[in-house]
Design an enzyme around this catalytic site. Structure first.
Site, short mmCIF file in Angstrom:
data_model
loop_
_atom_site.label_atom_id
_atom_site.label_comp_id
_atom_site.label_asym_id
_atom_site.label_seq_id
_atom_site.Cartn_x
_atom_site.Cartn_y
_atom_site.Cartn_z
N GLN A 231 18.20 -16.54 28.19
CA GLN A 231 18.89 -16.48 29.48
C GLN A 231 17.79 -16.58 30.52
OE1 GLN A 231 21.95 -16.57 30.85
NE2 GLN A 231 20.96 -16.39 32.85
N GLN B 3 17.97 -17.84 33.89
CA GLN B 3 18.28 -17.49 35.27
C GLN B 3 18.28 -15.97 35.44
OE1 GLN B 3 22.17 -18.60 36.81
NE2 GLN B 3 21.42 -18.80 38.88
N PRO C 184 24.86 -11.03 28.38
CA PRO C 184 25.10 -10.17 29.54
C PRO C 184 25.97 -10.79 30.63
CG PRO C 184 22.86 -11.03 29.60
CD PRO C 184 23.46 -11.47 28.30
N GLY D 212 29.25 -13.75 31.81
CA GLY D 212 30.44 -14.43 31.31
C GLY D 212 30.04 -15.80 30.79
N GLY D 213 29.30 -16.51 31.63
CA GLY D 213 28.84 -17.84 31.24
C GLY D 213 27.56 -18.19 31.95
N MET D 214 26.87 -19.18 31.41
CA MET D 214 25.64 -19.68 32.04
C MET D 214 25.67 -21.19 31.92
SD MET D 214 22.84 -19.10 33.63
CE MET D 214 21.95 -20.53 34.22
N GLU D 215 25.47 -21.83 33.09
CA GLU D 215 25.70 -23.27 33.21
C GLU D 215 24.57 -24.14 32.69
OE1 GLU D 215 25.16 -21.01 35.63
OE2 GLU D 215 24.08 -21.83 37.33
N HIS E 132 34.36 -22.84 35.92
CA HIS E 132 33.22 -22.40 36.74
C HIS E 132 31.91 -22.99 36.23
CE1 HIS E 132 30.97 -19.50 39.31
NE2 HIS E 132 30.08 -19.61 38.33
N GLU E 133 31.64 -22.80 34.96
CA GLU E 133 30.35 -23.29 34.43
C GLU E 133 30.28 -24.82 34.50
OE1 GLU E 133 28.40 -21.02 34.45
OE2 GLU E 133 29.71 -19.30 34.13
N HIS F 235 29.35 -26.10 37.93
CA HIS F 235 27.91 -26.05 38.21
C HIS F 235 27.22 -27.39 37.89
CE1 HIS F 235 26.93 -22.06 39.61
NE2 HIS F 235 27.47 -21.44 38.56
N GLU G 120 26.53 -20.61 43.76
CA GLU G 120 27.69 -19.86 43.26
C GLU G 120 28.93 -19.96 44.15
OE1 GLU G 120 27.74 -18.97 40.32
OE2 GLU G 120 25.61 -18.90 39.79
N ASP H 60 18.11 -9.84 39.80
CA ASP H 60 19.10 -9.24 38.89
C ASP H 60 19.75 -8.00 39.47
OD1 ASP H 60 18.70 -11.12 36.94
OD2 ASP H 60 17.38 -9.86 35.70
N TYR I 289 29.31 -15.36 45.73
CA TYR I 289 30.37 -16.04 44.98
C TYR I 289 31.63 -16.21 45.83
CZ TYR I 289 27.92 -15.51 40.48
OH TYR I 289 27.03 -15.60 39.45
N ARG J 163 28.62 -7.61 28.06
CA ARG J 163 28.77 -8.39 29.29
C ARG J 163 28.74 -7.44 30.48
NH1 ARG J 163 34.12 -12.02 30.60
NH2 ARG J 163 33.50 -12.68 32.70
N LYS K 113 29.36 -7.41 33.65
CA LYS K 113 30.51 -7.23 34.53
C LYS K 113 31.57 -6.31 33.93
CE LYS K 113 34.30 -9.86 35.01
NZ LYS K 113 35.30 -10.87 35.34
N1 BES Z 1 24.87 -18.79 36.93
C1 BES Z 1 25.76 -17.70 36.77
C2 BES Z 1 25.15 -16.54 36.07
C3 BES Z 1 23.91 -15.98 36.75
C4 BES Z 1 23.81 -15.93 38.14
C5 BES Z 1 22.89 -15.49 35.98
C6 BES Z 1 22.66 -15.42 38.73
C7 BES Z 1 21.75 -14.97 36.57
C8 BES Z 1 21.63 -14.93 37.95
C9 BES Z 1 27.04 -18.13 36.09
O1 BES Z 1 27.47 -19.40 36.44
C10 BES Z 1 28.12 -17.21 36.57
O2 BES Z 1 28.33 -17.18 37.74
N2 BES Z 1 28.80 -16.52 35.70
C11 BES Z 1 29.89 -15.66 36.06
C12 BES Z 1 31.15 -16.44 35.88
C13 BES Z 1 32.31 -16.10 36.76
C14 BES Z 1 32.02 -16.08 38.21
C15 BES Z 1 33.46 -17.05 36.46
C16 BES Z 1 29.83 -14.46 35.14
O3 BES Z 1 28.98 -14.46 34.23
O4 BES Z 1 30.57 -13.51 35.32
ZN ZN Z 2 28.08 -19.43 38.50
#
Ligand code: BES
Ligand code: ZN
Length: 630
Positions: free
Chosen positions: A161, A163, A292, A294-297, A321-322, A325, A344, A399, A407, A581, A583
């Site tokens: 990971q 980012q 950690p 939801g997703g990473m693009e 979402h991903e 990106h 975002e 972080d 967002y 995760r 969130k």
């Molecule tokens: N790029 C982000 C995850 C991220 C942002 C990692 C900043 C580290 C630093 C990813 O696209 C994201 O926003 N994921 C969200 C998805 C949700 C908004 C649909 C998530 O993981 O919750």
């Molecule tokens: Zn995102």
């Protein structure tokens, strides 16, 4: 990136930071030791061995570097917790000339700068260096997941990971989103396992494993370091379309392919509005539940939490979402982490446009309402300086400042523009913006200049300058925001009121017909204290404690904590020890910490769960759960 020396940004919110009174320099990356005005890494070639026993990547990184300022003779790279073995200048095709280097003191947030002394003579404008190195088991950007914590429970799993600033913990490079490079890689993995990357596989089709365990990749499009990604596991592949598919462990691969079968439709919807998908394939990698996010693009291959495999495609907004990106973020990239909202906020807006096209208005309204609720709740807890779109991150770990503001407020800003200029016009504006800045990194100020030159003149009276300033600089949610509305949620509100007022029993609620969204809205509206008998009644009617859907379970567990509803405690414990995760777990720990009994429970669970959480989750949770009792 063109604004390093451009506008100094002074706004009320910045002036409020008494401790760091210097004005922010637009476009300056405060989270990297690299000096992109002196050198720029153009290409990275990796050759890495994967050792699960030692939790270690080891091998070489060859960097092709362009010299921008010929007077500078020290190349500075970012590293964190890397063991550097040797560094060479690659002179000509075969000649390796050893170079001297120093690894600077370790900064807790930024890691250690690696300063490499370049040869005094013979350096070409583009030169190559080879760094032999290995990672440490505690690398912040890697998680070595033990076999019992994977879906199949038979083999371990490694995923990266990068980012925001974790690429430096597994590759020595210029770890800044304004430095783009192409890359190639050779990854050696144990027999029977597969390596996948945010790149094009070379010489192995998705269907078969490589007997020698050697996987090769090529990424011909220049990307920032935070999008370099690697996954290694016992992975299978299922195609879901001509250019889409899923990689997952065998226990999950069919369910994942079914859940995400609409990905091609999403790509087509987005292409229609925002221009061609420029990355070739779009695959998904399903990670273990300790991921950690939801997703990473990661380009060509988004990394996805298994907690969205709900069985009914109700959580696929994450895929939209991903995927989005691929335009906002991967094509046009934030120049610094202060500009994260350009990635975002735009992506949440695109996500909404895609979801509307694929699933219709009713669902999109509900999703926007849920987002708005989380934004409102979060804003209520944040200092004003963190309620602005472009947050001052100087001296702070990105972080730790991860909130809904870039967002949801970011997306509401674009929606507001759409309400004034027309949705079609804004789609077109974004389409042209992606074209104009494709494969570049830009700052908030670059975007504003582009907006003022290209959208505002289309309807000169549509927005007032003061309104625009409020959106782009002030804290809170501007009054001009156009807020979503959902009829479906109004009916849920009425049902909740009737239930709480004793006019309906739980069994008579229309819960059987509710989607995930309606359930989450119903539960999130059960604020304050709810009598234990009511909770037991709901639980008996809908088996909420046993519900598999990760989002409904999350909302239910928050209610259980607040009301000390003991029948849900075993589920709370299993939830917190299987899901990582952030969130979904951070708010549960925060809720628990509000009472002495809850805090004791939180600590007892955390001690067991912590070894299996990702370093990024641990870094946020330690401060919440292990903080001295007050
Ligand atoms: N790029 C982000 C995850 C991220 C942002 C990692 C900043 C580290 C630093 C990813 O696209 C994201 O926003 N994921 C969200 C998805 C949700 C908004 C649909 C998530 O993981 O919750
Ligand atoms: Zn995102």
């Amino acid at each position: 990136m063109k604004t390093l020396v451009a506008a100094l940004v002074m706004s009320a919110s910045v002036a409020a930071h008494a401790a760091t009174p210097d004005p922010i320099v637009s476009g300056r990356d405060y989270h990297s030791y690299a000096e992109p005005t002196a050198f720029r890494v153009k290409h990275l070639d990796l050759d890495l061995q994967t050792s699960f026993e030692e939790k270690r990547l080891s091998g070489v990184a060859d960097l092709t570097v362009a010299r921008i300022d010929a007077n500078v003779t020290t190349l500075k790279l970012d590293t964190r917790d890397l063991t550097i073995r040797r560094i060479w200048w690659m002179r000509g095709a075969t000649d390796l000339v050893p170079l001297r280097y120093t690894l600077g003191a370790r900064d807790a947030m930024l890691g250690s700068p690696l300063s490499i002394d370049l040869p005094a003579e013979g350096l070409t404008p583009e030169f190559r260096i080879r760094i032999s190195y290995q990672t440490r088991p505690e690398a912040s950007g890697l998680q070595w997941v033990a076999a019992p914590l994977t879906a199949n429970k038979t083999d371990p799993f490694l995923f990266t990971q990068s980012q925001a600033i974790h690429a430096r913990s597994w590759i020595p490079l210029q770890d800044s989103p304004q430095v783009r490079m192409t890359y190639s890689a050779t990854i050696h993995v144990p027999p029977g396992m597969r390596a996948v990357m945010s790149a094009q596989p070379i010489g192995n089709d998705a269907g078969g494993l490589k007997a020698d365990g050697i996987y090769k990749f090529d990424m011909p499009q220049a990307i920032p370091s935070y999008l370099i990604a690697l996954g290694v596991g016992k992975l299978e592949f299922r195609a879901t379309g001509p250019r889409t598919g899923v990689y997952a462990e065998s226990a999950l691969v069919d369910a994942a392919a079914k859940e995400f079968a609409e990905t091609e439709q999403m790509i087509q919807a987005s292409e229609k509005m925002f221009g061609p998908y420029r990355w070739g394939r779009y695959d998904l990698l399903i990670l273990p539940p300790s991921f950690p996010f939801g997703g990473m693009e990661n380009p060509r291959l988004s990394f996805i939490t298994p907690t969205v495999i709900a069985g009914d495609r109700s959580l696929t907004a994450l895929i939209a979402h991903e995927l989005a990106h691929s335009w906002s973020g991967n094509l046009v990239t934030n120049a610094t982490w202060r500009d994260l909202w350009l990635n975002e906020g735009f992506t949440v807006f695109l996500q909404g446009r895609i979801m509307l096209a694929v699933y219709g208005q009713r669902r999109e309204d509900m999703e926007e309402m849920l987002d708005l609720m989380t934004l409102r709740q979060e804003i209520a807890t944040l200092p004003p300086s963190d309620q602005v779109l472009a947050i001052d991150l100087r001296g702070r770990d990105p972080d730790d400042v991860f909130t809904q503001v870039p967002y949801i407020k970011g997306a509401l800003f674009i929606s507001w523009l759409a309400s004034r200029f027309g949705t079609e016009q804004v789609d077109k504006f974004l389409h042209d913006y992606f074209d104009k800045f494709a494969f570049q990194s830009i700052s908030t100020e670059d975007f504003r200049a582009y907006l003022e030159a290209n959208l505002l003149p289309q309807k000169p009276d549509a927005v007032k300058r003061a309104e625009l300033d409020e959106w782009m600089q002030a804290p809170g949610l501007p009054k001009s925001a156009v807020l979503p509305h959902s009829d479906a949620f109004e009916r849920v509100d009425a049902a909740r009121t009737a239930f709480l007022g004793g006019k309906t029993t739980a069994a008579d609620l229309p819960g059987k017909d509710w989607t995930t969204h309606e359930w989450v809205h119903f539960l999130d509206g059960l604020t304050g204290k709810v009598p234990a008998a009511k909770l037991a009644e709901l639980d008996a009617a809908f088996a909420l404690t046993a519900v598999g859907n990760s989002e409904i379970a999350f909302s239910w567990l928050r209610i259980a904590i607040r009301n000390e509803y003991q029948p849900a405690y075993p589920r709370l414990e299993s939830y917190l020890t299987t899901i990582g995760r952030r969130k979904l777990i951070k708010p549960l720990y925060e809720d628990l910490m509000k009472t002495p009994a809850g805090a004791a429970r939180a600590r007892a669970i955390y001690v067991r769960a912590r070894p299996n959480y990702h370093p990024i989750a641990v870094a946020s949770l330690d401060g919440i759960v292990l903080a001295p009792a007050r």
